[in-house]
Design an enzyme around this catalytic site. Sequence first.
Site, PDB file in Angstrom:
ATOM      1  N   LYS A 223       6.769 -13.393  25.756  1.00 40.19           N
ATOM      2  CA  LYS A 223       5.367 -13.589  25.824  1.00 40.19           C
ATOM      3  C   LYS A 223       4.761 -12.059  26.152  1.00 40.19           C
ATOM      4  CE  LYS A 223       4.452 -17.957  24.595  1.00 40.19           C
ATOM      5  NZ  LYS A 223       3.972 -19.466  25.365  1.00 40.19           N
ATOM      6  N   ARG A 258      11.483 -23.155  25.448  1.00 43.27           N
ATOM      7  CA  ARG A 258      10.829 -23.669  24.713  1.00 43.27           C
ATOM      8  C   ARG A 258      11.334 -22.269  24.477  1.00 43.27           C
ATOM      9  NH1 ARG A 258       7.284 -21.558  21.475  1.00 43.27           N
ATOM     10  NH2 ARG A 258       7.271 -22.705  19.413  1.00 43.27           N
TER      11      ARG A 258
END
Length: 286
Positions: A223, A258
Amino acid sequence: MALCVDEMLASHRTRRSVIVGILNVTPDSFSDGGRFLDPADARARAERLVADGAQAIDIGAESTRPGSRRIGPDEQIRRLREVLPAVCGLGVPVSIDTTQAEVAEFALDAGAQIVNDVSAGRDDPGLLPLVARRGAAVILMHMLGTPKTMQEDPHYEDVVAEVRAFLAARIAAAEDAGVPRDRVVIDPGIGFGKRLAHNLLLLRNIEALCSLGLPVLVGPSRKRFIGEITGEAEPRHRVAGTVAACLAARRGGASVFRVHDVKELAESLAVDAAIATAGDLAKTPT
Ligand code: HH2
């Protein structure tokens, strides 16, 4: 080693780390958009994730990246129709990343066992009752705003306390809908309506969320906040930062991760666990 959903749901107590591999069948996901739209490519990707050590697969047909366009259930189901049965046949639990009950129901019918709802049951009032009826597990994630607007100007007085209070309220909403508390996984929603400092504070204080007594999932994978620290603009070059974020969260008690880069995380967690138990090994007679 194969894992069942109940083991994921108990992972906060057993301290077992669970790696959930990401499969996006979307044209526009921020790091792998367009790569796995073809069912054969998606299936091969899922097989790779499992071979690399994923103990579950999270499959999504709608991108939630900042500014992304919402797509309806029909299009999500169209993207999933061919690939989902194949992924569900790989022998690991499958979670469906959707906020829509219709899509979740389609996935549960195809063999998925977990619903990963980034809106924590707020988008579609039918989703939590569906999870309850079907005895599925659910991942409830914190998000400030919507994917379209969430990064515009996120503001918190106390991000950790506010995310904790939100998750406590959504756990209660799930229970009200008939979902047993022990079928719930919670998630601070890294990158969803958060600035760099918010993401870092949540990762650093993850034990405040663990104190709700449920497994905590973190999804820092590739991210933007990692790129803000390392200067790396290309998401697929943010793997080392992803691993660092997961290990930090694990130290605070998070147990479900995840990620896109399963092999790298699996190896890092194995080394981390070996170091953590080094004293025990030294005591073992040779
Ligand atoms: N992050 C993304 C999507 N779904 N679900 C949970 N529970 N937690 C997360 O942090 C999370 C999530 C965004 O990542 P990705 O799937 O790689 O991208 P996109 O939303 O663009 O498909």
